[in-house]
Design an enzyme around this catalytic site. Structure first.
Site, PDB file in Angstrom:
ATOM      1  N   GLU A  22     -25.692   4.115 -43.564  1.00  0.00           N
ATOM      2  CA  GLU A  22     -24.788   4.713 -42.573  1.00  0.00           C
ATOM      3  C   GLU A  22     -25.439   5.958 -42.004  1.00  0.00           C
ATOM      4  O   GLU A  22     -26.050   6.752 -42.744  1.00  0.00           O
ATOM      5  CB  GLU A  22     -23.448   5.143 -43.202  1.00  0.00           C
ATOM      6  CG  GLU A  22     -22.530   4.010 -43.555  1.00  0.00           C
ATOM      7  CD  GLU A  22     -21.202   4.497 -44.143  1.00  0.00           C
ATOM      8  OE1 GLU A  22     -20.791   5.642 -43.873  1.00  0.00           O
ATOM      9  OE2 GLU A  22     -20.591   3.711 -44.888  1.00  0.00           O
ATOM     10  N   TRP A  49     -23.487   3.884 -38.223  1.00  0.00           N
ATOM     11  CA  TRP A  49     -22.052   3.978 -38.489  1.00  0.00           C
ATOM     12  C   TRP A  49     -21.417   4.606 -37.283  1.00  0.00           C
ATOM     13  O   TRP A  49     -21.679   5.733 -36.981  1.00  0.00           O
ATOM     14  CB  TRP A  49     -21.730   4.818 -39.738  1.00  0.00           C
ATOM     15  CG  TRP A  49     -20.230   4.754 -39.961  1.00  0.00           C
ATOM     16  CD1 TRP A  49     -19.285   5.605 -39.454  1.00  0.00           C
ATOM     17  CD2 TRP A  49     -19.528   3.738 -40.687  1.00  0.00           C
ATOM     18  NE1 TRP A  49     -18.029   5.178 -39.817  1.00  0.00           N
ATOM     19  CE2 TRP A  49     -18.158   4.029 -40.575  1.00  0.00           C
ATOM     20  CE3 TRP A  49     -19.933   2.605 -41.419  1.00  0.00           C
ATOM     21  CZ2 TRP A  49     -17.178   3.241 -41.166  1.00  0.00           C
ATOM     22  CZ3 TRP A  49     -18.951   1.830 -42.002  1.00  0.00           C
ATOM     23  CH2 TRP A  49     -17.585   2.151 -41.876  1.00  0.00           C
ATOM     24  N   TYR A  79     -25.109  12.047 -42.951  1.00  0.00           N
ATOM     25  CA  TYR A  79     -24.468  12.553 -41.741  1.00  0.00           C
ATOM     26  C   TYR A  79     -24.886  13.971 -41.390  1.00  0.00           C
ATOM     27  O   TYR A  79     -25.098  14.299 -40.247  1.00  0.00           O
ATOM     28  CB  TYR A  79     -22.935  12.503 -41.894  1.00  0.00           C
ATOM     29  CG  TYR A  79     -22.423  11.080 -41.875  1.00  0.00           C
ATOM     30  CD1 TYR A  79     -22.094  10.464 -40.671  1.00  0.00           C
ATOM     31  CD2 TYR A  79     -22.304  10.330 -43.046  1.00  0.00           C
ATOM     32  CE1 TYR A  79     -21.653   9.156 -40.630  1.00  0.00           C
ATOM     33  CE2 TYR A  79     -21.867   9.014 -43.006  1.00  0.00           C
ATOM     34  CZ  TYR A  79     -21.544   8.430 -41.798  1.00  0.00           C
ATOM     35  OH  TYR A  79     -21.125   7.121 -41.750  1.00  0.00           O
ATOM     36  N   GLN A 110     -10.977  -0.290 -42.488  1.00  0.00           N
ATOM     37  CA  GLN A 110     -11.113   0.508 -41.274  1.00  0.00           C
ATOM     38  C   GLN A 110     -11.001  -0.316 -39.994  1.00  0.00           C
ATOM     39  O   GLN A 110     -10.711   0.225 -38.938  1.00  0.00           O
ATOM     40  CB  GLN A 110     -12.435   1.278 -41.304  1.00  0.00           C
ATOM     41  CG  GLN A 110     -12.434   2.354 -42.379  1.00  0.00           C
ATOM     42  CD  GLN A 110     -13.720   3.140 -42.415  1.00  0.00           C
ATOM     43  OE1 GLN A 110     -14.686   2.741 -43.037  1.00  0.00           O
ATOM     44  NE2 GLN A 110     -13.757   4.272 -41.729  1.00  0.00           N
ATOM     45  N   HIS A 155     -15.328  -0.861 -50.712  1.00  0.00           N
ATOM     46  CA  HIS A 155     -15.336   0.262 -49.761  1.00  0.00           C
ATOM     47  C   HIS A 155     -13.916   0.829 -49.751  1.00  0.00           C
ATOM     48  O   HIS A 155     -13.226   0.835 -48.739  1.00  0.00           O
ATOM     49  CB  HIS A 155     -15.789  -0.224 -48.384  1.00  0.00           C
ATOM     50  CG  HIS A 155     -16.248   0.878 -47.460  1.00  0.00           C
ATOM     51  ND1 HIS A 155     -17.481   0.886 -46.837  1.00  0.00           N
ATOM     52  CD2 HIS A 155     -15.635   2.010 -47.038  1.00  0.00           C
ATOM     53  CE1 HIS A 155     -17.598   1.957 -46.075  1.00  0.00           C
ATOM     54  NE2 HIS A 155     -16.491   2.661 -46.177  1.00  0.00           N
ATOM     55  N   ASN A 189     -19.506   1.481 -52.193  1.00  0.00           N
ATOM     56  CA  ASN A 189     -19.876   2.406 -51.126  1.00  0.00           C
ATOM     57  C   ASN A 189     -19.383   3.802 -51.483  1.00  0.00           C
ATOM     58  O   ASN A 189     -18.191   4.016 -51.679  1.00  0.00           O
ATOM     59  CB  ASN A 189     -19.229   2.003 -49.800  1.00  0.00           C
ATOM     60  CG  ASN A 189     -19.652   2.944 -48.676  1.00  0.00           C
ATOM     61  OD1 ASN A 189     -20.804   2.929 -48.269  1.00  0.00           O
ATOM     62  ND2 ASN A 189     -18.741   3.786 -48.214  1.00  0.00           N
ATOM     63  N   GLU A 190     -20.308   4.751 -51.593  1.00  0.00           N
ATOM     64  CA  GLU A 190     -19.984   6.169 -51.776  1.00  0.00           C
ATOM     65  C   GLU A 190     -19.009   6.429 -52.925  1.00  0.00           C
ATOM     66  O   GLU A 190     -17.873   6.880 -52.705  1.00  0.00           O
ATOM     67  CB  GLU A 190     -19.417   6.763 -50.472  1.00  0.00           C
ATOM     68  CG  GLU A 190     -20.343   6.636 -49.279  1.00  0.00           C
ATOM     69  CD  GLU A 190     -19.805   7.309 -48.018  1.00  0.00           C
ATOM     70  OE1 GLU A 190     -18.680   7.846 -48.056  1.00  0.00           O
ATOM     71  OE2 GLU A 190     -20.505   7.296 -46.997  1.00  0.00           O
ATOM     72  N   GLU A 222     -10.395   6.221 -39.357  1.00  0.00           N
ATOM     73  CA  GLU A 222     -11.246   7.156 -40.095  1.00  0.00           C
ATOM     74  C   GLU A 222     -10.434   7.825 -41.221  1.00  0.00           C
ATOM     75  O   GLU A 222     -10.215   9.019 -41.253  1.00  0.00           O
ATOM     76  CB  GLU A 222     -11.886   8.165 -39.133  1.00  0.00           C
ATOM     77  CG  GLU A 222     -12.783   9.224 -39.755  1.00  0.00           C
ATOM     78  CD  GLU A 222     -13.907   8.706 -40.657  1.00  0.00           C
ATOM     79  OE1 GLU A 222     -14.347   7.556 -40.516  1.00  0.00           O
ATOM     80  OE2 GLU A 222     -14.335   9.483 -41.535  1.00  0.00           O
ATOM     81  N   TRP A 223      -9.921   7.004 -42.118  1.00  0.00           N
ATOM     82  CA  TRP A 223      -9.283   7.458 -43.350  1.00  0.00           C
ATOM     83  C   TRP A 223      -8.224   8.540 -43.078  1.00  0.00           C
ATOM     84  O   TRP A 223      -7.390   8.339 -42.214  1.00  0.00           O
ATOM     85  CB  TRP A 223     -10.362   7.899 -44.342  1.00  0.00           C
ATOM     86  CG  TRP A 223     -11.393   6.787 -44.529  1.00  0.00           C
ATOM     87  CD1 TRP A 223     -12.698   6.812 -44.121  1.00  0.00           C
ATOM     88  CD2 TRP A 223     -11.200   5.473 -45.110  1.00  0.00           C
ATOM     89  NE1 TRP A 223     -13.322   5.611 -44.421  1.00  0.00           N
ATOM     90  CE2 TRP A 223     -12.437   4.772 -45.023  1.00  0.00           C
ATOM     91  CE3 TRP A 223     -10.113   4.828 -45.672  1.00  0.00           C
ATOM     92  CZ2 TRP A 223     -12.603   3.477 -45.490  1.00  0.00           C
ATOM     93  CZ3 TRP A 223     -10.275   3.515 -46.153  1.00  0.00           C
ATOM     94  CH2 TRP A 223     -11.511   2.876 -46.059  1.00  0.00           C
TER      95      TRP A 223
HETATM   96  O1  IFM Z   1     -15.946   6.257 -42.009  1.00  0.00           O
HETATM   97  C1  IFM Z   1     -16.656   6.696 -43.120  1.00  0.00           C
HETATM   98  C2  IFM Z   1     -17.107   5.512 -43.947  1.00  0.00           C
HETATM   99  O2  IFM Z   1     -16.038   4.736 -44.370  1.00  0.00           O
HETATM  100  C3  IFM Z   1     -17.856   5.981 -45.176  1.00  0.00           C
HETATM  101  N1  IFM Z   1     -18.881   6.927 -44.842  1.00  0.00           N
HETATM  102  C4  IFM Z   1     -18.572   8.009 -43.955  1.00  0.00           C
HETATM  103  C5  IFM Z   1     -17.871   7.488 -42.710  1.00  0.00           C
HETATM  104  C6  IFM Z   1     -17.544   8.645 -41.755  1.00  0.00           C
HETATM  105  O3  IFM Z   1     -16.725   9.577 -42.388  1.00  0.00           O
END
Ligand code: IFM
Length: 449
Positions: free
Chosen positions: A354, A400, A298, A27, A127, A171-172, A407-408
């Site tokens: 985050e 975060w 979030y 990112q 990640h 991560n996630e 942002e992906w």
């Molecule tokens: O930007 C992402 C991050 O890479 C992983 N968690 C959520 C963020 C916001 O979408």
């Protein structure tokens, strides 16, 4: 508000509580063809027309590959205790079995610079930037990738050992598995129900295989894994089972195998035809003890059964939402932490790894007034405080993100940073949210002198 306010009796005021900022390699780094790095699945995905908004890609991103030193200086200026970053697997192992010293050097200078400035480093191994050469052999659909991940963990932890303060395996995994291999919204863009669950099992297996490797090579570091978690609420009293199921797929599916050594029955039953092959002993591997759990929070979801009996989520139109339509719901973070504490009797300490909001932020006369993000962070710090007061052990909070970044699938239009990035000039500008963080941390440092 120019400073986040913490209650006078809050544990967040103590110097033991860790405040940080977070980023991830693809990112922010750019430099995708430099230092011996080879493509990851995200390089390939970004090159596939229609996959990423505006045709954006991470080739340059925040140019952190070149600007890392000034970025660390900026992080330090915020007064944080720690920096959470991730290592790009294809920088370390650009080809199968080939270790790239330049990749290790790149991260070592960052780690050294953080330490020289008194900040701890929290390093995520994965990640989402899987080397493309592994995807070419099936990626996370191939059980072999779990073992490749353990090899990568061996290379990184043998080199850095305890120099990395806190290791995170994944991560996630929800996002890697389900957005990447089930719904096709993220790299590598595969759509398939069975594929999503298979990838999830292999990711968790990779985590489990890496844990003893990390413990062996970095015996004094702290080791764990990070999950995204969206607490779900029923729309009406009749929808409680719908909300429960949303949580089961969103985070029980990933956390249960680690903390309970089993997958949740609710998902096994509902998705019975899509279940992955789980070999004997896999769950023992996955449930290796962890030192902490990272939670990325979030927003919440509100669920109901529709006329066909299917589960769907319902947007809460009367609530406040961020620029990208995520409901702002700090109470959800308190509820989530309390729910986790109740579900897992053996819950290890938690870091909020985050938390943040995306805005349509503009730099005007050298200032970025992101007042919604300021309120967002304030509300969520209070939510963490409330959870601690309700008996949950939370050891830290990471915003975060440090700065706006790639942002992906949404490219650069979603700005999650506390620091504004002008992508034309690479100029960084502290937003009001960063200044409020800085002022709060300055005050805390004074108190703890
Ligand atoms: O930007 C992402 C991050 O890479 C992983 N968690 C959520 C963020 C916001 O979408």
């Amino acid at each position: 508000m120019n400073k986040y306010q913490l209650p006078s009796d809050s544990q967040l005021r103590s110097k033991e509580f860790v405040f940080g900022v977070a980023t991830s390699s693809y990112q922010i780094e750019g430099g995708v063809e430099e230092g011996g790095r080879t493509p990851s699945i995200w390089d390939t995905f970004c090159r596939t027309p229609g996959k990423v908004d505006n045709g954006d890609h991470g080739d340059v991103a925040c140019d952190h590959y070149h600007l890392w030193k000034q970025d660390i200086e900026m992080i330090h200026s915020l007064g944080v205790d720690a920096y959470r970053l991730s290592i790009a697997w294809p920088r370390i192992l650009p080809q199968d079995g080939v270790v790239n010293q330049q990749g290790l050097d790149f991260y070592e200078q960052i780690i050294d610079e953080c330490h020289a400035r008194g900040m701890k480093v929290y390093v995520t191994l994965y990640h989402w930037d899987l080397p493309q050469y592994l995807e070419d052999k099936g990626g996370w659909l191939n059980r072999e990738t779990s073992y490749k991940f353990a090899e990568y963990a061996e290379v990184v932890s043998r080199y850095f050992g305890d120099k990395i303060d806190v290791y995170t395996t994944l991560n996630e995994p929800f996002v890697s598995a389900f957005l990447g291999y089930r719904w096709g919204e993220h790299a590598p863009g595969i759509k398939g129900e069975r594929e999503g669950f298979l990838a999830s099992h292999h990711l968790m297996l990779g985590h489990g295989l890496a844990m003893p490797v990390l413990r062996k090579n970095a015996p004094n570091a702290t080791h764990g894994v990070v999950f995204n978690a969206t607490p779900a609420y029923p729309l009406t009293d009749k929808d409680q089972a719908a909300a429960d199921y949303c949580e089961a797929e969103n985070f029980h599916w990933f956390i249960d195998p680690v903390l309970k050594g089993e997958y949740p029955q609710a998902v096994i039953e509902r998705q019975s035809t899509k279940m992955p092959m789980i070999l004997e002993g896999d769950l023992d591997i996955i449930s290796a003890p962890v030192d902490y759990i990272g939670i990325n929070y979030y927003t919440r979801s509100v669920a109901r059964f529709n006329e066909n009996g299917d589960i769907e989520t319902v947007k809460q139109t009367e609530s406040e939402h961020t620029y990208i339509g995520w409901e702002i719901y700090p109470q959800g973070l308190t509820d989530l932490l309390v729910r986790l504490n109740t579900r897992y009797g053996n819950l290890p300490p938690i870091y909020i790894t985050e938390n943040g909001a995306a805005g349509d932020d503009h730099c005007i006369n050298g200032e970025v007034n992101d007042e919604q993000r300021v309120r967002y962070v304030q509300g969520h710090l209070e939510a963490v405080d409330n959870a601690i007061k309700a008996g949950v052990k939370v050891d830290g909070y990471f915003a975060w993100s440090l700065m706006d970044n790639f942002e992906w699938a949404f490219g650069y239009c979603q700005r999650f940073g506390m620091v504004h990035v002008d992508y034309q000039t690479q100029k960084r500008t502290l937003k009001q949210s960063a200044i409020a963080y800085q002022n709060m941390l300055l005050e805390r440092a004074e108190e703890n002198k």
